[in-house]
Design a protein around this motif. Structure first.
Motif, PDB file in Angstrom:
ATOM      1  N   THR A 114      10.076   0.920  33.094  1.00 49.25           N
ATOM      2  CA  THR A 114      10.498  -0.483  33.050  1.00 49.25           C
ATOM      3  C   THR A 114      10.986  -0.905  31.661  1.00 49.25           C
ATOM      4  N   PRO A 115      10.210  -0.703  30.589  1.00 49.88           N
ATOM      5  CA  PRO A 115      10.732  -1.095  29.274  1.00 49.88           C
ATOM      6  C   PRO A 115      11.984  -0.320  28.867  1.00 49.88           C
ATOM      7  N   LEU A 116      12.085   0.931  29.284  1.00 51.68           N
ATOM      8  CA  LEU A 116      13.289   1.714  28.969  1.00 51.68           C
ATOM      9  C   LEU A 116      14.512   1.124  29.666  1.00 51.68           C
ATOM     10  N   VAL A 117      14.360   0.780  30.945  1.00 53.01           N
ATOM     11  CA  VAL A 117      15.480   0.197  31.687  1.00 53.01           C
ATOM     12  C   VAL A 117      15.935  -1.105  31.035  1.00 53.01           C
ATOM     13  N   HIS A 118      14.991  -1.972  30.685  1.00 52.13           N
ATOM     14  CA  HIS A 118      15.363  -3.233  30.030  1.00 52.13           C
ATOM     15  C   HIS A 118      16.011  -2.976  28.671  1.00 52.13           C
ATOM     16  N   HIS A 119      15.554  -1.946  27.989  1.00 50.25           N
ATOM     17  CA  HIS A 119      16.165  -1.588  26.701  1.00 50.25           C
ATOM     18  C   HIS A 119      17.617  -1.162  26.894  1.00 50.25           C
ATOM     19  N   PHE A 120      17.869  -0.317  27.895  1.00 55.77           N
ATOM     20  CA  PHE A 120      19.232   0.145  28.145  1.00 55.77           C
ATOM     21  C   PHE A 120      20.120  -1.011  28.611  1.00 55.77           C
ATOM     22  N   ILE A 121      19.574  -1.900  29.426  1.00 53.42           N
ATOM     23  CA  ILE A 121      20.340  -3.066  29.864  1.00 53.42           C
ATOM     24  C   ILE A 121      20.738  -3.923  28.666  1.00 53.42           C
ATOM     25  N   HIS A 122      19.818  -4.109  27.737  1.00 53.91           N
ATOM     26  CA  HIS A 122      20.118  -4.890  26.530  1.00 53.91           C
ATOM     27  C   HIS A 122      21.255  -4.244  25.732  1.00 53.91           C
TER      28      HIS A 122
ATOM     29  N   GLU B 148      18.618  11.157  31.651  1.00 53.54           N
ATOM     30  CA  GLU B 148      19.036  10.940  33.040  1.00 53.54           C
ATOM     31  C   GLU B 148      18.867   9.471  33.424  1.00 53.54           C
ATOM     32  N   LEU B 149      17.762   8.854  32.997  1.00 54.06           N
ATOM     33  CA  LEU B 149      17.532   7.447  33.307  1.00 54.06           C
ATOM     34  C   LEU B 149      18.624   6.568  32.704  1.00 54.06           C
TER      35      LEU B 149
ATOM     36  N   ALA C 130      21.757   6.814  34.660  1.00 56.02           N
ATOM     37  CA  ALA C 130      21.660   6.101  35.932  1.00 56.02           C
ATOM     38  C   ALA C 130      21.901   4.604  35.749  1.00 56.02           C
ATOM     39  N   VAL C 131      21.315   4.039  34.698  1.00 55.51           N
ATOM     40  CA  VAL C 131      21.498   2.608  34.437  1.00 55.51           C
ATOM     41  C   VAL C 131      22.953   2.307  34.083  1.00 55.51           C
ATOM     42  N   GLU C 132      23.562   3.161  33.282  1.00 59.73           N
ATOM     43  CA  GLU C 132      24.956   2.928  32.893  1.00 59.73           C
ATOM     44  C   GLU C 132      25.881   3.068  34.094  1.00 59.73           C
TER      45      GLU C 132
ATOM     46  N   LEU D 276       9.296  12.214  31.110  1.00 64.34           N
ATOM     47  CA  LEU D 276       9.257  10.846  31.611  1.00 64.34           C
ATOM     48  C   LEU D 276       8.399  10.732  32.867  1.00 64.34           C
ATOM     49  N   ARG D 277       8.355  11.780  33.700  1.00 70.30           N
ATOM     50  CA  ARG D 277       7.564  11.719  34.939  1.00 70.30           C
ATOM     51  C   ARG D 277       6.071  11.606  34.658  1.00 70.30           C
TER      52      ARG D 277
END
Length: 473
Positions: free
Chosen positions: A315-323, A354-355, A358-360, A307-308
Motif C-alpha cells: 500500500t505505501p509503495l503504491v501511493h508512493h509510485f502514484i505520487h 514489477e509493482l 504495474a502501477v505505471e 516483496l511477497r
C-alpha cells in the motif's frame, strides 16, 4: 531500581511507558517538551531516556547534543511516527541506543528497557525509520531492519554486501549508503557486471593501456580508477570470472590498480559496495566465487526481503509510485479500493520493480484518473522468474552447482581425475546423510541406493564415516 526519563508530547505514550516502568520497579519521570526534559536532566541523570523526535519548540534531534553533553552515559531511545533516513543517519551519528516507530507495543518498550539497562555502558547504534529515502519505502518490520542497517553502514567506510532478489532495490540501497556516508561528495560509480561481455569485464573494471589487445587504440581508465575517492558499486558481483576475482582481491588488498596490458599500478582509494541476487556463500561452495574475496567484501551484509514477504508495504509503495506519476504527468491520480486489494493479493515475483511497472501501466489506461482493477496488467507468469528461490527446485540448484564446480575446476587447471573427485564429493555427502537417516543400518542404506550391503560398508570406510563400533560390525 533504574531511573527513566520520558520526553514526549503525547500523554498516552508517557502514561504507557511510566506505567510499565513503574511496574518493573523503576522510577519514571516525564516531560512534554525538550526544554522541560533538559531541566529534568540537569536535576537527575537517568539510566535511560525516551525522547520523541517531533516536539513543540526544540525537536528531539536538536536536543540530542545537549542531552549527550549533560549526561553522556545515558542511552537515548528516539520515538517518532515519521521515520526517514535523514533522521536515522543523524540518530546513528549522535549515538542513540535505539529507534522506536509509533505505534509500538508494550512488549517493544519492555524489550528496549531490558536491553538498555543490561548494556548501560555500551554503545548500540540502532535505528528504526519508516522509510529510507524518496526511493526506498516501507513500514514493515523487515524493512525497518533494513533501514537500520543502511544507516549503520552509511556511518562507516567498510565493504558492504547487499543480497536480495532481482527488483528488491539493491542499487537504491547502495546509493543511500553513499549519499549519507562520509564520501557523499565524491563519485558514485555503479557497474552491473551481468551487463558486460565476459571477455571485457577485466578491461572495464581495471582499464587498459593502448595496444593491450585488438581495438585498444588508446589508454582507458577502468571503473576502479573512476571511483577513486568515492564508492564503487558492483551489482551482480557473482558474475565476475574467477581470474578477474583474483585481480580484484589484489587491488582491494594493495589499494592499487594495474590496467590490462600495463606493468605499473595506480594507487586508488574507494569504498566498495557489492550486490547479488545469488547466495554468495553458496557460490563459494559451488566453486564459482573465491572464498577469500567474499571474506574481503562481506564485512557487513544487508539482506533485502522479497516483496511477497512484506505485503504490508504494498500500500505505501503504491501511493508512493502514484505520487511520483502525478508529478511526472502533471495530473491527479488515485486508486480504487478494489484495485489496491488486487495488488495486495499478487505474489510479485519481480518484487518492487514489477509493482512499479504495474502501477505505471495502469495509470496509462486510467484516463479518468482513477486506477481500477481492469486497468491493471495481467499477473506475470511465474515462469518468468524461474530463478527465484520459490521456483528453483533442489534438482535445479544441484545441476547449477555441478556446472559451476566443473567450470571452476577447469578454470583453475584442476582437470586431472575430475570424475573421481566429483564422485567422491557426491558419494561422501550422500552416505553421511544416509547414515544419519538410517541410524547406521547398512542394509537399509543398500536398499535405498540399490547396491550391496558390503559395498556400502567399504565406501563408508573409504571416506572415514564409520565410528569404531561400526568398523567392528
Amino acid at each position: 531500581m533504574a531511573s527513566i526519563h520520558v520526553i514526549d508530547d503525547e500523554s498516552s505514550v508517557c502514561w504507557a511507558i511510566e506505567k510499565l516502568g513503574t511496574k518493573l520497579g523503576h522510577e519514571v519521570r516525564v516531560a512534554s517538551t525538550a526544554e522541560q526534559g533538559l531541566d529534568l536532566l540537569e536535576e537527575n541523570q537517568p539510566d535511560l531516556m525516551f525522547l520523541d523526535v517531533r516536539l513543540p519548540g526544540m525537536s528531539g534531534l536538536e536536543a540530542l547534543p545537549k542531552v549527550k553533553e549533560i549526561s553522556p552515559g545515558t542511552p537515548v531511545v528516539l520515538i517518532t511516527a515519521f521515520g526517514d533516513l535523514e533522521v536515522a543517519v543523524e540518530a546513528v551519528r549522535q549515538g542513540t541506543f535505539d529507534y522506536l516507530v509509533k505505534p509500538f507495543s508494550v512488549e517493544d518498550i519492555q524489550t528496549v528497557i531490558d536491553r538498555a539497562l543490561a548494556q548501560h555502558t555500551e554503545e548500540d547504534q540502532e535505528v528504526r525509520p519508516e522509510r529510507v529515502s524518496a526511493d526506498l519505502v516501507g513500514t514493515s518490520l523487515a524493512m525497518q531492519e533494513v533501514f537500520k542497517r543502511i544507516a549503520l553502514a552509511a556511518s562507516s567506510v567498510a565493504p558492504i554486501v547487499i543480497q536480495g532478489e532481482s527488483g528488491t532495490g539493491k542499487e537504491l540501497v547502495a546509493q543511500a549508503i553513499h549519499r549519507y556516508g562520509p564520501r557523499h561528495d565524491q563519485p558514485f560509480v555503479a557497474v552491473n557486471i551481468a551487463s558486460l561481455a565476459p571477455s571485457l569485464i577485466e578491461s572495464e573494471l581495471f582499464g587498459h593501456v593502448r595496444g593491450a589487445f585488438t581495438n585498444a587504440v588508446q589508454d582507458k581508465r577502468g571503473f576502479l580508477q573512476q571511483a577513486n575517492g568515492g564508492t564503487l558499486f558492483l551489482d551482480e558481483v557473482a558474475e565476475i570470472p574467477l581470474p578477474t576475482q583474483a585481480k580484484l582481491l589484489r587491488a582491494l588488498e594493495q589499494r592499487e590498480v594495474v590496467p590490462v596490458g600495463g606493468s605499473k599500478g595506480e594507487k586508488t582509494d574507494f569504498r566498495i559496495v557489492c550486490a547479488s541476487h545469488q547466495d554468495l556463500s553458496a557460490c563459494v561452495k559451488a566453486g564459482t566465487f573465491r572464498h577469500d574475496l567474499l571474506f574481503r567484501l562481506n564485512t557487513f551484509q544487508i539482506n533485502l526481503p522479497p516483496l511477497r514477504e512484506r505485503a504490508e508495504d504494498i500500500t505505501p509503495l503504491v501511493h508512493h509510485f502514484i505520487h511520483l506519476l502525478e508529478k511526472e504527468y502533471q495530473r491527479p491520480l488515485r486508486i480504487s479500493a478494489a484495485a489496491m486489494e488486487e495488488l495486495k493479493k499478487r505474489p510479485w515475483y519481480g518484487n518492487v520493480r514489477e509493482l512499479r511497472n504495474a502501477v505505471e501501466h495502469a495509470q496509462i489506461l486510467a484516463r479518468s484518473g482513477v486506477i481500477e482493477v481492469e486497468h491493471l496488467p495481467a499477473p506475470v507468469d511465474r515462469q518468468w522468474f524461474a530463478g527465484s528461490p520459490e521456483e528453483t527446485s533442489v534438482a535445479d540448484q544441484l545441476e547449477a552447482n555441478i556446472r559451476g564446480w566443473t567450470k571452476a575446476q577447469l578454470n583453475e587447471g584442476e582437470s586431472e581425475n575430475l570424475w573421481a573427485r566429483f564422485q567422491s564429493l557426491a558419494e561422501k555427502e550422500m552416505l553421511e546423510e544416509l547414515l544419519k537417516q538410517c541410524d547406521g543400518q547398512y542394509l537399509a542404506i543398500a536398499r535405498i541406493l540399490g547396491i550391496h550391503r558390503t559395498t556400502v560398508k567399504k565406501k563408508c570406510e573409504q571416506y572415514g564415516l564409520l565410528s569404531p563400533d561400526q568398523k567392528d560390525d
